[in-house]
Design an enzyme around this catalytic site. Structure first.
Site, PDB file in Angstrom:
ATOM      1  NE  ARG A 223     -13.822 -40.431  22.836  1.00 44.19           N
ATOM      2  CZ  ARG A 223     -14.691 -41.025  22.072  1.00 44.19           C
ATOM      3  NH1 ARG A 223     -15.275 -40.606  21.109  1.00 44.19           N
ATOM      4  NH2 ARG A 223     -15.043 -42.296  22.577  1.00 44.19           N
ATOM      5  CG  HIS A 271     -20.408 -37.873  20.649  1.00 42.73           C
ATOM      6  ND1 HIS A 271     -19.228 -37.735  21.545  1.00 42.73           N
ATOM      7  CD2 HIS A 271     -20.114 -39.253  20.099  1.00 42.73           C
ATOM      8  CE1 HIS A 271     -18.581 -38.564  21.277  1.00 42.73           C
ATOM      9  NE2 HIS A 271     -19.085 -39.544  20.480  1.00 42.73           N
TER      10      HIS A 271
HETATM   11  C1  OXD Z   1     -17.442 -44.058  20.629  1.00 42.31           C
HETATM   12  C2  OXD Z   1     -18.349 -43.125  20.458  1.00 42.31           C
HETATM   13  O1  OXD Z   1     -16.419 -44.192  20.802  1.00 42.31           O
HETATM   14  O2  OXD Z   1     -19.420 -42.915  20.478  1.00 42.31           O
HETATM   15  O3  OXD Z   1     -18.115 -45.288  20.193  1.00 42.31           O
HETATM   16  O4  OXD Z   1     -17.673 -41.975  20.920  1.00 42.31           O
END
Ligand code: OXD
Length: 308
Positions: A223, A271
């Protein structure tokens, strides 16, 4: 009995098809088309609208369609039912590949060779032995452990840190705040795999990132808010940190005016380190529903941070 499927921002069709195949007797209702909220016993969700989950009084479990639970953790009110994280080895496998790819990229100086190739320049660089190249994973949950093991299998000197003690074959592990300092000061590539919570928000700041040796690299697969962006950008600009591969950001999509787009040796990916495919990820979710129906515990249960 019915399943609520709410995969915000993504196509729900392959998931609805997979569940129809795996759980043929349980109807699947795709949010927001819920004929009767009383029928919903399982909420399979990703980034559902805040507050929605209290609308289903007969809910038995919330099944998160991802590994990260920060969206659920940010809820002020959740029904008192188990929250189950997604544990899909395919996702962990892709994330491990991402970490190994960038660790190799940084270690073997492939970016330098790409630049040199554009000038037709034949010049080799000496690099440390792979077995001495220290790649450290922060966060040794299920995914972090999978990543650390893969780094070790790829021949790196794999290290790992977690808040409490963990042992992993082939990986040198550290824990607690003194362990963190010890590991950071002996790291060539740092892989952030920490979940986002009160303890980890901005844990990687100017002080902790500054403990990395000059010329080290950072990879972020978890994150964005675990990293203090201003601190990382300052350390990249000063050359203390030599490069970064970043897959997660505080704001996604990463805004066009983010300094990351313009900072040398920063590789931004949208991501994608561990994409989730219905074909593999629906299986552990369906298995957890079957387990609950049989009176067994689903796995892995997530304990929201405010209750720890
Ligand atoms: C997850 C993501 O937490 O895709 O699975 O970030």
């Amino acid at each position: 009995m019915a399943i609520l499927l709410n995969y915000q921002g993504h196509d729900s069709t392959p998931w609805a098809e997979a569940f129809a195949d795996m759980l043929p007797t349980i109807p699947v209702h795709i949010y927001p088309h819920i004929p009767n909220p009383l029928d919903i016993q399982y909420a399979v969700v990703w980034h559902h609208p805040h507050g929605d989950l209290i609308n289903y009084p007969n809910l038995k479990a919330i099944l998160n369609m991802g590994a990260g639970t920060d969206h659920l953790d940010a809820e002020t009110e959740l029904p008192d039912v188990p929250i189950v994280r997604l544990l899909d080895p395919d996702v962990g496998n892709d994330m491990a590949q991402y970490a190994v790819y960038w660790a190799m990229h940084f270690h073997r100086r492939f970016e330098d060779y790409r630049r040199q190739a554009s000038r037709a320049e034949w010049l080799s660089h000496e690099v440390p032995r792979t077995a001495e190249y220290r790649v450290s994973v922060m966060g040794l949950g299920l995914i972090g452990t999978q990543i650390a093991r893969r780094l070790a299998l790829s021949g790196f000197k794999a290290q790992g840190w977690s808040r409490t003690e963990h042992r992993i074959d082939g990986v040198d592990t550290f824990h607690g705040s003194s362990g963190l300092q010890q590991m950071l000061s002996a790291t060539d590539v740092l892989v952030n795999c920490l979940p986002l919570n009160r303890q980890t928000r901005y844990l990687l700041n100017s002080e902790t990132l500054g403990q990395l040796p000059t010329g080290s690299f950072v990879i972020n697969v978890s994150r964005g808010a675990v990293i203090d962006d201003d601190a990382l950008i300052a350390l990249l600009n000063s050359g203390h940190i030599a490069g970064a591969a970043l897959d997660a950001f505080v704001e996604e999509p990463l805004p066009a005016d983010s300094a990351y787009w313009r900072t040398a040796n920063v590789f931004v990916t949208p991501h994608i380190s561990g994409s989730t495919y219905a074909k593999s990820a629906a299986r552990p979710i369906a298995d957890n529903i079957i387990r609950i129906e049989q009176g067994k515990q689903p796995f892995p249960i997530h304990i929201p941070p405010q209750t720890t």
